[in-house]
Write a protein that holds these residues in place. Structure first.
Motif, PDB file in Angstrom:
ATOM      1  N   GLU A 101       0.693  -1.404  -0.104  1.00 56.86           N
ATOM      2  CA  GLU A 101      -0.125  -0.011   0.074  1.00 56.86           C
ATOM      3  C   GLU A 101       0.938   1.279  -0.097  1.00 56.86           C
ATOM      4  N   PHE A 102       1.865   1.165   0.929  1.00 53.35           N
ATOM      5  CA  PHE A 102       2.756   2.430   0.897  1.00 53.35           C
ATOM      6  C   PHE A 102       3.505   2.564  -0.386  1.00 53.35           C
ATOM      7  N   ALA A 103       4.228   1.400  -0.883  1.00 53.07           N
ATOM      8  CA  ALA A 103       4.817   1.673  -2.192  1.00 53.07           C
ATOM      9  C   ALA A 103       4.056   2.368  -3.456  1.00 53.07           C
ATOM     10  N   GLN A 104       2.899   1.945  -3.300  1.00 51.33           N
ATOM     11  CA  GLN A 104       2.008   2.316  -4.527  1.00 51.33           C
ATOM     12  C   GLN A 104       2.068   3.953  -4.601  1.00 51.33           C
ATOM     13  N   TRP A 105       2.123   4.595  -3.510  1.00 48.89           N
ATOM     14  CA  TRP A 105       2.228   6.083  -3.824  1.00 48.89           C
ATOM     15  C   TRP A 105       3.837   6.384  -3.633  1.00 48.89           C
ATOM     16  N   ALA A 106       4.496   5.856  -2.657  1.00 49.67           N
ATOM     17  CA  ALA A 106       5.772   6.324  -2.457  1.00 49.67           C
ATOM     18  C   ALA A 106       6.658   6.045  -3.398  1.00 49.67           C
TER      19      ALA A 106
ATOM     20  N   THR B 286       3.773   9.445 -10.748  1.00 49.26           N
ATOM     21  CA  THR B 286       3.643  10.717 -10.244  1.00 49.26           C
ATOM     22  C   THR B 286       5.015  11.425 -10.295  1.00 49.26           C
ATOM     23  N   ALA B 287       6.022  10.344  -9.596  1.00 48.98           N
ATOM     24  CA  ALA B 287       7.572  11.043  -9.780  1.00 48.98           C
ATOM     25  C   ALA B 287       7.626  11.627 -11.114  1.00 48.98           C
TER      26      ALA B 287
ATOM     27  N   THR C  65       5.405  14.076   3.775  1.00 52.77           N
ATOM     28  CA  THR C  65       4.421  14.196   4.496  1.00 52.77           C
ATOM     29  C   THR C  65       3.074  13.415   4.155  1.00 52.77           C
ATOM     30  N   ASN C  66       3.097  12.837   3.048  1.00 57.21           N
ATOM     31  CA  ASN C  66       1.875  12.161   2.552  1.00 57.21           C
ATOM     32  C   ASN C  66       1.639  10.939   3.684  1.00 57.21           C
TER      33      ASN C  66
ATOM     34  N   ASN D  84       0.240  10.816   6.633  1.00 57.36           N
ATOM     35  CA  ASN D  84       0.793  11.055   7.906  1.00 57.36           C
ATOM     36  C   ASN D  84       2.410  10.792   8.173  1.00 57.36           C
ATOM     37  N   GLY D  85       3.109  11.306   7.181  1.00 58.58           N
ATOM     38  CA  GLY D  85       4.450  11.074   7.383  1.00 58.58           C
ATOM     39  C   GLY D  85       5.231   9.534   7.270  1.00 58.58           C
ATOM     40  N   LYS D  86       4.393   8.738   6.660  1.00 68.17           N
ATOM     41  CA  LYS D  86       4.684   7.386   6.372  1.00 68.17           C
ATOM     42  C   LYS D  86       6.268   6.997   6.274  1.00 68.17           C
ATOM     43  N   MET D  87       6.607   7.978   5.420  1.00 65.36           N
ATOM     44  CA  MET D  87       8.121   8.017   4.771  1.00 65.36           C
ATOM     45  C   MET D  87       9.213   7.691   5.827  1.00 65.36           C
ATOM     46  N   GLN D  88       8.858   8.717   6.691  1.00 66.45           N
ATOM     47  CA  GLN D  88       9.943   8.747   7.714  1.00 66.45           C
ATOM     48  C   GLN D  88       9.939   7.428   8.566  1.00 66.45           C
ATOM     49  N   GLU D  89       8.850   6.881   8.757  1.00 74.96           N
ATOM     50  CA  GLU D  89       8.729   5.525   9.555  1.00 74.96           C
ATOM     51  C   GLU D  89       9.325   4.622   8.736  1.00 74.96           C
TER      52      GLU D  89
END
Lengths: 317, 597
Positions: free
Chosen positions: B532-537, B542-543, B572-573, B575-580
């Motif tokens: 789920e995370f990878a699909q947007w990150a 999008t890039a 920031t998308n 709730n800041g999942k990228m940093q996690e």
């Protein structure tokens, strides 16, 4: 009194139904010809409507539309809160709005102009030529546009160069995107769209023109006071229906005309559906956006119908 | 009157039948659903294996030239979807052509291939959703969040693909496809053995050993007359600054193409493919999108200043009329024209593509002085010379899969096993001894002189003629392990040692280098809700939208703002999942010491 009135109404309805049955029986051969269309409509337009439940499900390939588990409004919410919702929605409405303003009247104007042409051979020639672009796919149209406007040897830039101007990448100019969309849409659809208006014009009573001419009306006044009112019902109906497609900004045309510099103004609902829904197998998400489009369009049609009926006495129902 | 009625009735019926013509039912029984990652199919397949084992004693077998036994089936017909747009057409008679007949005579199986004519992802989607599936599918599987990969994985999880984990090891010509070395550790852990597959394996990767692989021959290439006219030795270009000066000088010189038209300075293949070849000098050697920062934490390349500066370099290329403004939406056909006519002074990507474009346009022979030559190769940022970095085994690859409705999985695997044998490869690629090929003194098959001469006169017509007989009829699509060079000394018929001399010398300039270690990217898949995370990150579209928009910005400041906006979106998308995620990666980094970046 009330009961008698109700009975009378019921009797009237029964009578009308009987009359209808008699009419159908009398013209059964003609009605038979409608049957395939009704069957087609039921199978291809109404039966698939059951599939809209997909928008409320977590779709699995193996369980199918009806076997997949319910997801409520999850996909709608995901769409509404997605960061791209407003830009995609706005772009769709802007492009469709511009098409309504510029592309909708174009076939009417062409039909009126053609109606004034007195040389029948020339008229037929122009009509045929104007219909042809309708049969050219958007892929070919955009290919032609690319060849004409390319900054590397395209006709457009060669002319600019001969005038001492620098070549520009017109297909990538954000400012040129809307004009290119509108003009190419008019070029492709104006001839085909004028057919229905030409048919409507041909049904205008010729005696009205004669009467107007006797009253001293010139050709412009005949057009304004006779032809246009004569086809106003057709214009009104098509106008109402065009609002039904306000969120259909023309998927293939827009997708093909997209260039990096115009991404921000060219991303529309249909291209968004392809990108986020179809490409990743998220049918439920794509369906939710599709259903949102349909409901929004339906509301617009009802509203437009109401307004047009109120002010111009023309309506779909 | 009666006649009229009958006519009307018939017409109405015909119209109705016409309207319903497309409503054919699917005669194939729908696959049984399985929520446990295809458990049901696994059981079915095991049952079939048991049957096969029982039939071993009294069954009929075919033994090939190397002594391998193949179970002989009773005229099993299977369908195979070649899910690649633009592949060569298939033989018009898929059942009766000579090669198909020969295979059928030996093992009793015929596979009828069909090409797709629509977008691959759309086709896969429709196929899995409708349940109307062929017996075998050949498609892309580029890994991560690419469309086909996402769809295939979803289909596998949802019972639309047959679990072949117990089957493949039984077929000796296919078994190596899952071995480390052919596939990478990352591929095994993150693609083949995904945690929610519960031990099942669904895909058969199409692989080749390093010796069999052709180098990508990626790089930057310049039209031959340019360095000469400018007095620059292209092999001395090692840094981005040197490359930039070279391109600007070329832009200002006023070159024209073979038709006398103005030139484009630099272009790329479809949709700006591989433009990063211009910016190889921005990074240190590595294959990963992650790096270790000075604080010992894992960073994501797209969030770094290096990435931002690289993107601003592309902005400069567009802004200064160096890079082709159409290249991000161009097709390969259009790029072929630009390169084939010598309109583009610099190209990037695969050297093969550049050479082929000039050969097919005639420029290669008619204007040898305009033949494109390599620039550099550039160095990595630390000054090390550029190599073609590969992992130990493939990371992303085309695959073969068997939909859950495959009518005879055993026959399908036997067919693939046979066409991947030495005998099968000779039959499907070289045809028939004495007719289309002969053995040379080393015992290797070679097309006969007659066919070679026909091929030299007209490659396409010769290929078409052979294909109609079933020879080289998309059998590459059935090749699971590439062994052309190992078995026959040439990658494919007619090739021999006819490699382009330019290409050959470039292979020496930028050779293969195996990048050892355990890829850090492999750690990512363990992150909670990774898919789920990878699909947007890691969504490339999008890039691409952000970066390409930045390339066309009016000023460098505006371009920088757009790029920073994208970086900010990533941070920031959700709730800041990228940093996690990055914290998780740092945590994982501490768990072993052989990470490869």
């Amino acid at each position: 009194m009330k009961g008698r009135g109700q009975n009378k109404g019921k009797e009237q309805k029964v009578q009308e139904r009987k009359k209808l049955l008699i009419r159908i029986k009398r013209h059964k051969m003609l009605y038979l010809f409608i049957l395939p269309c009704i069957v087609w409509l039921l199978i291809f337009c109404y039966a698939p409507m059951g599939g809209v439940v997909l928008a409320f499900k977590n779709y699995r390939y193996d369980r199918g539309i009806f076997g997949s588990e319910w997801a409520g409004l999850k996909h709608f919410r995901a769409f509404w809160i997605s960061p791209e919702f407003w830009s995609v929605f706005r772009n769709t409405v802007v492009i469709s709005g511009l098409k309504t303003v510029f592309c909708f009247p174009a076939p009417i104007i062409l039909a009126l102009l053609l109606n004034e042409v007195r040389a029948p051979r020339f008229k037929r020639w122009v009509q045929t030529l104007s219909y042809l672009p309708n049969f050219v796919s958007w892929a070919v149209v955009v290919q032609l546009m690319t060849a004409i406007f390319t900054p590397y040897g395209g006709v457009f830039n060669e002319i600019r160069k001969s005038m001492g101007l620098d070549p520009i990448f017109l297909m990538g100019e954000p400012g040129a995107f809307y004009p290119l969309v509108i003009l190419s849409d008019i070029w492709k659809g104006v001839g085909w769209g004028s057919i229905v208006y030409l048919a409507a014009i041909s049904s205008v009573d010729q005696e009205l023109y004669e009467a107007a001419t006797i009253d001293g009306a010139n050709r412009w006044q005949c057009t304004w006071h006779v032809t246009l009112p004569g086809i106003s019902a057709t214009i009104g109906l098509l106008f109402i229906m065009s609002f039904g497609g306000i969120l259909n900004a023309g998927y293939d045309q827009i997708l093909l005309l997209q260039q990096p510099p115009n991404y921000q103004i060219s991303k529309i609902l249909d291209t968004y559906i392809i990108h986020t829904g179809i490409n990743y197998g998220k049918f439920e998400y794509a369906s939710a956006i599709g259903l949102f489009k349909s409901v929004f369009s339906m509301i617009l049609v009802v509203l437009t119908n109401h307004l047009v009926k109120k002010y111009a006495e023309i309506g779909l129902w | 009157m009666r006649k009229k009625r009958v006519t009307a009735l018939l017409t109405a019926c015909a119209l109705m039948v016409g309207a319903l013509a497309g409503c054919g039912g699917n005669s194939t029984a729908p696959a049984e659903s399985s929520s446990a990652g295809g458990e049901t199919q696994k059981q079915e397949v095991n049952a079939e294996n048991a049957d096969a084992a029982a039939a071993e004693d009294d069954g009929e077998y075919y033994v090939d030239m190397d002594g391998t036994r193949y179970k002989k089936f009773d005229d099993v017909r299977l369908t195979m979807l070649i899910c690649w747009v633009g592949k060569d057409p298939v033989a018009s008679d898929q059942y009766g052509n000579e090669v198909a007949t020969a295979i059928r005579d030996r093992i009793g199986v015929t596979v009828e291939k069909e090409n797709v004519t629509m977008n691959e992802a759309e086709k896969l989607n429709m196929m899995f959703a409708s349940g109307d599936m062929p017996d075998i599918v050949d498609c892309a599987y580029w890994g991560g969040t690419s469309s086909e990969t996402t769809i295939v994985n979803k289909a596998a999880r949802e019972g639309r693909v047959t679990d072949i984990s117990d089957l493949v090891p039984q077929y000796e010509n296919l078994a190596d496809a899952w071995k480390l070395g052919y596939v990478s550790q990352r591929f095994i852990e993150t693609e083949l053995d995904q945690p929610d597959f519960n031990g099942a394996r669904y895909i058969l990767p199409k692989v080749a050993s390093l010796n069999e692989q052709e180098l990508g021959a990626y790089g930057v290439f310049v039209r031959g007359d340019v360095p000469e006219a400018l007095g620059i030795d292209p092999t001395t270009i090692k840094t981005t600054d040197q490359l930039w000066d070279f391109m600007v000088k070329a832009r200002d010189y006023g070159f024209t193409d073979v038709n006398g038209n103005d030139c484009i300075v630099a272009t790329a293949w479809h949709n700006g493919n591989k433009i990063t070849e211009f910016t190889q000098n921005f990074y240190e050697k590595g294959r990963s999108n992650y790096f270790l920062d000075e604080n010992g934490k894992i960073g994501y390349r797209t969030l770094s200043d290096d990435w931002l500066n690289e993107q601003l370099f592309f902005w400069k290329m567009i802004h200064e009329n160096v890079l082709d403004k159409e290249c991000f939406t161009t097709s390969d056909e259009r790029a072929n024209e630009k390169v084939g006519n010598g309109t583009a002074l610099f190209t990037c990507g695969r050297y093969h593509a550049t050479i082929d474009a000039t050969k097919s346009s005639g420029l290669y022979d008619a204007h040898p002085e305009l033949r494109y030559v390599p620039v550099g190769p550039l160095n990595y940022r630390d000054g090390e010379p550029l190599t073609e970095l590969v992992s130990e085994g493939t990371d992303s690859t085309p695959i073969i899969l068997f939909p859950s409705t495959c009518s005879n999985i055993e026959a399908a695997l036997t067919y693939l096993n046979y066409v991947n044998s030495r005998e099968g490869r000779i039959l499907t690629r070289y045809g028939f001894e004495g007719d289309t090929f002969e053995y040379n003194e080393d015992g290797q098959p070679r097309m006969t002189e007659e066919w070679v001469s026909r091929y030299q006169n007209n490659q396409q017509a010769t290929r078409d003629e052979l294909r109609e007989r079933g020879i080289n009829d998309l059998f590459d699509q059935c090749t699971v392990i590439g062994k052309g060079k190992e078995l026959f000394g040439e990658s494919e018929p007619f090739m021999g040692d006819n490699m382009d001399p330019y290409l050959k010398s470039y292979w020496e300039m930028r050779p293969f280098e195996v990048w050892p270690g355990y890829p850090i990217d492999a750690a990512a898949s363990g992150f909670e809700n990774y898919q789920e995370f990878a699909q947007w990150a890691f969504d490339g579209s999008t890039a691409g939208e952000y970066t390409q928009r930045a390339y066309f910005a009016d000023s460098e400041e505006e371009a920088r703002e757009i790029l920073e906006e994208y970086q900010n979106y990533l941070m920031t998308n959700d709730n800041g999942k990228m940093q996690e995620f990055l914290d998780y990666m740092t945590e994982q980094y501490g768990t072993r010491d052989d990470w490869a970046f």
